[in-house]
Design an enzyme around this catalytic site. Structure first.
Site, PDB file in Angstrom:
ATOM      1  N   ARG A 117      14.035  21.043  -3.113  1.00 50.12           N
ATOM      2  CA  ARG A 117      13.642  19.921  -2.245  1.00 50.12           C
ATOM      3  C   ARG A 117      12.138  19.886  -1.989  1.00 50.12           C
ATOM      4  NH1 ARG A 117      17.634  17.360   1.191  1.00 50.12           N
ATOM      5  NH2 ARG A 117      19.475  17.204  -0.126  1.00 50.12           N
ATOM      6  N   ASP A 154      19.791  13.000  -7.167  1.00 50.69           N
ATOM      7  CA  ASP A 154      20.715  13.657  -6.242  1.00 50.69           C
ATOM      8  C   ASP A 154      21.952  14.103  -7.002  1.00 50.69           C
ATOM      9  OD1 ASP A 154      20.933  13.945  -3.089  1.00 50.69           O
ATOM     10  OD2 ASP A 154      22.951  13.661  -3.884  1.00 50.69           O
ATOM     11  N   TYR A 191      32.743  16.794  -1.988  1.00 50.50           N
ATOM     12  CA  TYR A 191      32.249  15.534  -1.395  1.00 50.50           C
ATOM     13  C   TYR A 191      33.185  14.366  -1.723  1.00 50.50           C
ATOM     14  CZ  TYR A 191      27.751  17.453   0.117  1.00 50.50           C
ATOM     15  OH  TYR A 191      26.775  18.164   0.767  1.00 50.50           O
ATOM     16  N   ARG A 230      11.232  14.472   2.677  1.00 50.19           N
ATOM     17  CA  ARG A 230      10.757  13.914   3.948  1.00 50.19           C
ATOM     18  C   ARG A 230       9.640  14.675   4.646  1.00 50.19           C
ATOM     19  NH1 ARG A 230      16.713  12.945   6.166  1.00 50.19           N
ATOM     20  NH2 ARG A 230      16.755  14.948   5.114  1.00 50.19           N
ATOM     21  N   ARG A 248       9.474   5.856   0.744  1.00 52.07           N
ATOM     22  CA  ARG A 248      10.871   5.723   1.163  1.00 52.07           C
ATOM     23  C   ARG A 248      11.030   4.521   2.103  1.00 52.07           C
ATOM     24  NH1 ARG A 248      15.397   5.323   2.452  1.00 52.07           N
ATOM     25  NH2 ARG A 248      16.913   6.849   3.208  1.00 52.07           N
TER      26      ARG A 248
HETATM   27  O1  CP3 Z   1      13.016  17.846  -4.691  1.00 47.19           O
HETATM   28  C1  CP3 Z   1      14.197  18.086  -5.037  1.00 47.19           C
HETATM   29  O2  CP3 Z   1      14.780  19.156  -4.786  1.00 47.19           O
HETATM   30  C2  CP3 Z   1      14.902  17.072  -5.919  1.00 47.19           C
HETATM   31  C3  CP3 Z   1      15.786  16.208  -5.326  1.00 47.19           C
HETATM   32  C4  CP3 Z   1      17.123  16.596  -4.732  1.00 47.19           C
HETATM   33  C5  CP3 Z   1      17.697  15.827  -3.702  1.00 47.19           C
HETATM   34  N1  CP3 Z   1      18.964  16.281  -3.489  1.00 47.19           N
HETATM   35  C6  CP3 Z   1      17.020  14.710  -3.017  1.00 47.19           C
HETATM   36  C7  CP3 Z   1      17.514  14.241  -1.711  1.00 47.19           C
HETATM   37  C8  CP3 Z   1      18.052  17.586  -5.093  1.00 47.19           C
HETATM   38  C9  CP3 Z   1      17.925  18.719  -6.104  1.00 47.19           C
HETATM   39  C10 CP3 Z   1      19.214  17.367  -4.297  1.00 47.19           C
HETATM   40  C11 CP3 Z   1      20.446  18.161  -4.411  1.00 47.19           C
HETATM   41  C12 CP3 Z   1      21.524  17.953  -3.452  1.00 47.19           C
HETATM   42  N2  CP3 Z   1      21.944  16.779  -2.880  1.00 47.19           N
HETATM   43  C13 CP3 Z   1      22.420  18.967  -3.032  1.00 47.19           C
HETATM   44  C14 CP3 Z   1      22.392  20.402  -3.539  1.00 47.19           C
HETATM   45  C15 CP3 Z   1      21.373  21.221  -2.861  1.00 47.19           C
HETATM   46  C16 CP3 Z   1      21.688  21.519  -1.421  1.00 47.19           C
HETATM   47  O3  CP3 Z   1      20.956  20.972  -0.578  1.00 47.19           O
HETATM   48  O4  CP3 Z   1      22.635  22.266  -1.164  1.00 47.19           O
HETATM   49  C17 CP3 Z   1      23.331  18.389  -2.142  1.00 47.19           C
HETATM   50  C18 CP3 Z   1      24.468  19.106  -1.427  1.00 47.19           C
HETATM   51  C19 CP3 Z   1      23.031  16.996  -2.063  1.00 47.19           C
HETATM   52  C20 CP3 Z   1      23.766  15.956  -1.289  1.00 47.19           C
HETATM   53  C21 CP3 Z   1      22.912  15.285  -0.295  1.00 47.19           C
HETATM   54  N3  CP3 Z   1      21.864  14.438  -0.588  1.00 47.19           N
HETATM   55  C22 CP3 Z   1      23.022  15.366   1.116  1.00 47.19           C
HETATM   56  C23 CP3 Z   1      24.043  16.201   1.866  1.00 47.19           C
HETATM   57  C24 CP3 Z   1      22.011  14.545   1.654  1.00 47.19           C
HETATM   58  C25 CP3 Z   1      21.782  14.225   3.100  1.00 47.19           C
HETATM   59  C26 CP3 Z   1      21.100  15.304   3.830  1.00 47.19           C
HETATM   60  C27 CP3 Z   1      19.627  15.101   3.834  1.00 47.19           C
HETATM   61  O5  CP3 Z   1      18.886  16.080   3.627  1.00 47.19           O
HETATM   62  O6  CP3 Z   1      19.199  13.967   4.114  1.00 47.19           O
HETATM   63  C28 CP3 Z   1      21.264  14.016   0.560  1.00 47.19           C
HETATM   64  C29 CP3 Z   1      20.097  13.112   0.646  1.00 47.19           C
HETATM   65  C30 CP3 Z   1      18.860  13.515  -0.077  1.00 47.19           C
HETATM   66  N4  CP3 Z   1      18.819  14.038  -1.336  1.00 47.19           N
HETATM   67  C31 CP3 Z   1      17.523  13.367   0.402  1.00 47.19           C
HETATM   68  C32 CP3 Z   1      16.678  13.810  -0.619  1.00 47.19           C
HETATM   69  C33 CP3 Z   1      15.169  13.813  -0.629  1.00 47.19           C
HETATM   70  C34 CP3 Z   1      17.121  12.755   1.742  1.00 47.19           C
HETATM   71  C35 CP3 Z   1      17.202  11.262   1.611  1.00 47.19           C
HETATM   72  C36 CP3 Z   1      16.241  10.540   2.518  1.00 47.19           C
HETATM   73  O7  CP3 Z   1      15.084  10.398   2.164  1.00 47.19           O
HETATM   74  O8  CP3 Z   1      16.720  10.068   3.560  1.00 47.19           O
END
Ligand code: CP3
Length: 355
Positions: free
Chosen positions: A31, A81, A157, A35, A44
């Site tokens: 990540r 994602d 999920y 944000r 965003r």
């Molecule tokens: O920079 C990076 O790592 C690349 C992008 C990336 C995202 N999600 C972007 C994202 C990666 C590798 C992921 C993986 C991901 N997504 C996982 C596995 C890793 C982990 O965290 O365990 C999981 C479980 C998800 C599912 C997911 N996506 C959730 C539960 C959420 C909501 C929680 C949150 O942090 O907002 C997301 C949204 C998400 N994925 C965001 C980002 C940058 C936030 C979205 C926003 O800008 O509002």
């Protein structure tokens, strides 16, 4: 051999995955785009939705490059994602502001039967276009990392319909309906192999498999639903793309990390924050380790962070290692702390110790 990146065209991130000891270790952060960066929040705010960012190659490219421009990490992970795969199979996904992902929960065998690989490649074309455009824009020395969610985490999920601490609905469905669940895991295994292969063909040099919810399962289910599918995925990729290392991340697996690494045979394994490092170093065999700084430590920064980073580097000295967090960067993180972390990891040990 300090900083192999200086005189090699091969990105330094892949060196320890291919068997080479690197001092200092390469670094990237899960990540690392997101944000905590003001430039991400600005972009965003202009996009309609999070998924629009993922499915618009120019935007996904720009966001992937943001942290690399600021900090020069050794790896860039494609901005996307894990839930684009369920979305492509027909489990419609949306992200609700401040809540997280929402999917239409799979309720029965018929719903699982309606999922299909038929549109996967077409639906995910924007992701592969983003991979190509990111690769073209990145410095040669920066490795491009592709990724996918592991079958169990994706199924969790899809069955739950949203995030959860325990994924009770998903786990009880899987136990009650083993045949239907088995079909779902098989379909997801096939989809993950296709999705990772397509990212490799578009330019990813490394791929990571995220099993974020491996930690909610007892041993027998962990073996059947996490270890076995990951083993099939790693074997299929080794067959098709032997030069591309796979990093696996069975988050929360605890002592089960050992059997997982042995059974799956990956090039690298990412350690969550709870894994004792000396135990991992001495137990996990000939595999590259990655991790495991607590993201909360990166929020706090200062001497707390320096102490923890020093401890990790000292424990991993002499071991094939990639510096990373134990989970993703938190939105509360001060961007200056990330700069300090990277500088610290790249400072030779003797100098850092004041020798
Ligand atoms: O920079 C990076 O790592 C690349 C992008 C990336 C995202 N999600 C972007 C994202 C990666 C590798 C992921 C993986 C991901 N997504 C996982 C596995 C890793 C982990 O965290 O365990 C999981 C479980 C998800 C599912 C997911 N996506 C959730 C539960 C959420 C909501 C929680 C949150 O942090 O907002 C997301 C949204 C998400 N994925 C965001 C980002 C940058 C936030 C979205 C926003 O800008 O509002």
């Amino acid at each position: 051999m300090r900083n192999p990146q200086m005189n090699q065209s091969r990105p330094s991130l892949v060196a320890p995955l291919h068997g080479q000891l690197c001092d200092p270790p390469p670094i990237w952060l899960m990540r690392q785009a997101g944000r905590y960066l003001p430039e991400y929040r600005a972009l965003r705010a202009r996009a309609g939705s999070f998924l629009e960012l993922c499915y618009t190659p120019d935007l996904a490219t720009e966001i992937t490059l943001q942290p690399v421009r600021r900090y020069g990490m050794d790896g860039a992970i494609v901005f996307s994602d894990i839930l684009v795969v369920p979305d492509a199979l027909g489990s419609e996904v949306s992200f609700v502001e401040g809540v997280g992902p929402k999917l239409t929960p799979l309720g029965d065998d018929a719903a699982v039967g309606q999922l299909s690989m038929a549109r996967l490649a077409e639906h995910l074309t924007p992701v592969y276009d983003a991979v190509r455009s990111i690769r073209a824009a990145l410095p040669v020395s920066t490795a491009l990392i592709g990724f996918a969610g592991a079958p169990w985490t994706l199924a969790a999920y899809m069955l739950e319909g949203e995030g959860s601490k325990e994924f009770l609905r998903a786990r009880t469905f899987a136990l009650r309906h083993p045949d239907t669940f088995g079909r779902l895991l098989d379909l997801l295994t096939e989809a993950v192999v296709a999705h990772l292969s397509a990212q490799i063909e578009a330019g990813a040099a490394v791929v990571q498999l995220f099993d974020s919810w491996a930690g909610v399962l007892p041993e027998p289910q962990f073996e059947a639903w996490c270890l076995r599918p990951a083993g099939r995925i790693v074997a299929a990729l080794k067959d098709a793309h032997p030069e591309v290392p796979v990093i696996v991340f069975p988050r929360g697996a605890g002592a089960k990390y050992a059997g997982y690494v042995l059974g799956v045979g990956p090039a690298g394994v990412s350690l969550d924050t709870s894994v004792p490092l000396a135990w991992a170093r001495d137990t996990l065999g000939d595999v590259c380790l990655q991790g495991n700084l607590d993201p909360a430590t990166l929020v706090v920064g200062g001497s707390t962070m320096r102490r923890e980073v020093g401890r990790i580097l000292a424990t991993m000295a002499g071991r094939r290692f990639i510096f990373n967090l134990g989970h993703g960067v938190l939105p509360e993180t001060d961007p200056d702390n990330v700069a300090e972390l990277i500088e610290m990891v790249r400072t030779p040990r003797a100098e850092a110790d004041g020798a």
